[in-house]
Scaffold this motif. Structure first.
Motif, mmCIF file in Angstrom:
data_model
loop_
_atom_site.group_PDB
_atom_site.id
_atom_site.type_symbol
_atom_site.label_atom_id
_atom_site.label_comp_id
_atom_site.label_asym_id
_atom_site.label_seq_id
_atom_site.Cartn_x
_atom_site.Cartn_y
_atom_site.Cartn_z
ATOM 1 N N TYR A 6 22.535 14.178 21.638
ATOM 2 C CA TYR A 6 23.059 15.420 22.196
ATOM 3 C C TYR A 6 21.915 16.345 22.579
ATOM 4 O O TYR A 6 20.837 16.300 21.999
ATOM 5 N N LEU A 7 22.194 17.186 23.557
ATOM 6 C CA LEU A 7 21.279 18.277 23.862
ATOM 7 C C LEU A 7 22.120 19.542 23.988
ATOM 8 O O LEU A 7 22.881 19.689 24.947
ATOM 9 N N ASP A 8 22.023 20.407 22.985
ATOM 10 C CA ASP A 8 22.728 21.681 23.013
ATOM 11 C C ASP A 8 21.840 22.716 23.682
ATOM 12 O O ASP A 8 20.715 22.950 23.223
ATOM 13 N N MET A 9 22.360 23.297 24.731
ATOM 14 C CA MET A 9 21.584 24.255 25.522
ATOM 15 C C MET A 9 22.283 25.600 25.509
ATOM 16 O O MET A 9 23.479 25.691 25.803
ATOM 17 N N ARG A 10 21.567 26.645 25.163
ATOM 18 C CA ARG A 10 22.139 27.989 25.193
ATOM 19 C C ARG A 10 21.204 28.908 25.962
ATOM 20 O O ARG A 10 20.055 28.560 26.235
ATOM 21 N N ASP A 11 21.727 30.086 26.305
ATOM 22 C CA ASP A 11 20.944 31.053 27.080
ATOM 23 C C ASP A 11 20.326 30.387 28.310
ATOM 24 O O ASP A 11 19.134 30.548 28.607
ATOM 25 N N LEU A 12 21.154 29.636 29.019
ATOM 26 C CA LEU A 12 20.665 28.919 30.190
ATOM 27 C C LEU A 12 20.233 29.879 31.286
ATOM 28 O O LEU A 12 20.854 30.939 31.492
ATOM 29 N N LEU A 49 28.633 23.592 35.933
ATOM 30 C CA LEU A 49 28.198 24.880 36.471
ATOM 31 C C LEU A 49 28.399 25.949 35.406
ATOM 32 O O LEU A 49 29.499 26.059 34.839
ATOM 33 N N VAL A 50 27.366 26.707 35.134
ATOM 34 C CA VAL A 50 27.443 27.723 34.093
ATOM 35 C C VAL A 50 26.690 28.967 34.568
ATOM 36 O O VAL A 50 25.727 28.867 35.326
ATOM 37 N N GLN A 51 27.145 30.123 34.128
ATOM 38 C CA GLN A 51 26.481 31.370 34.492
ATOM 39 C C GLN A 51 25.217 31.560 33.660
ATOM 40 O O GLN A 51 25.107 31.012 32.555
ATOM 41 N N PRO A 52 24.262 32.320 34.153
ATOM 42 C CA PRO A 52 23.077 32.626 33.345
ATOM 43 C C PRO A 52 23.477 33.200 31.990
ATOM 44 O O PRO A 52 24.385 34.037 31.896
ATOM 45 N N GLY A 53 22.819 32.702 30.954
ATOM 46 C CA GLY A 53 23.151 33.097 29.593
ATOM 47 C C GLY A 53 24.188 32.212 28.936
ATOM 48 O O GLY A 53 24.453 32.349 27.727
ATOM 49 N N GLY A 54 24.757 31.304 29.695
ATOM 50 C CA GLY A 54 25.793 30.425 29.171
ATOM 51 C C GLY A 54 25.232 29.240 28.402
ATOM 52 O O GLY A 54 24.016 29.096 28.220
ATOM 53 N N SER A 55 26.150 28.387 27.944
ATOM 54 C CA SER A 55 25.781 27.244 27.103
ATOM 55 C C SER A 55 26.451 25.968 27.612
ATOM 56 O O SER A 55 27.513 26.017 28.241
ATOM 57 N N LEU A 56 25.812 24.858 27.318
ATOM 58 C CA LEU A 56 26.375 23.537 27.596
ATOM 59 C C LEU A 56 25.903 22.571 26.522
ATOM 60 O O LEU A 56 24.833 22.771 25.917
ATOM 61 N N ARG A 57 26.684 21.529 26.318
ATOM 62 C CA ARG A 57 26.269 20.424 25.452
ATOM 63 C C ARG A 57 26.251 19.155 26.292
ATOM 64 O O ARG A 57 27.276 18.783 26.874
#
Length: 119
Positions: free
Chosen positions: A84-90, A11-19
């Motif tokens: 890997y999939l690096d995701m930012r600005d989710l 769970l991540v806030q809008p604008g957050g990142s995950l790998r």
């Protein structure tokens, strides 16, 4: 049993990142992890499976759907049998179960990892 195993969601806030991580165990149709392309696909509730990104076997070519270009980065380390999939600005529209697979139709995908973007 040979499979792809995804992890790293959350769970991540809008604008957050995950790998996200995709680990290949064993062979798929007699082919080693380092020899096949990896696709990340996702499925949101009530929607069809959607191709997100791809990386060729040696990592020399990648591709993305327009909606994630500039925000997501795909990579792989064949020595670790891992992609890997690096995701930012989710954004909320990125909320889905993410799978890694051997083609854009989602073949040989694992159990998936849930990504939820919410405030």
């Amino acid at each position: 049993e040979t499979q792809l195993v995804e992890s790293g969601g959350g769970l991540v806030q809008p604008g957050g990142s995950l790998r996200l991580f995709c680990v290949g165990t064993g062979l798929i149709n007699g082919v080693a992890f380092s020899e096949y392309p990896i696709f990340w696909v996702r499925q949101a509730p009530g929607k069809e499976l959607e191709w997100v990104s791809l990386i060729l076997s040696k990592g020399h070519k990648t591709g993305y759907i327009d909606s994630v270009k500039g925000r997501f980065t795909i990579s792989r380390d064949n020595a670790k049998n891992t992609a890997y999939l690096d995701m930012r600005d989710l954004q909320s529209e990125d909320t889905a179960t993410y799978y890694c697979a051997t083609n854009r139709r989602g073949e040989n995908r694992g159990q998936g990892t849930q990504v939820t973007v919410s405030s």
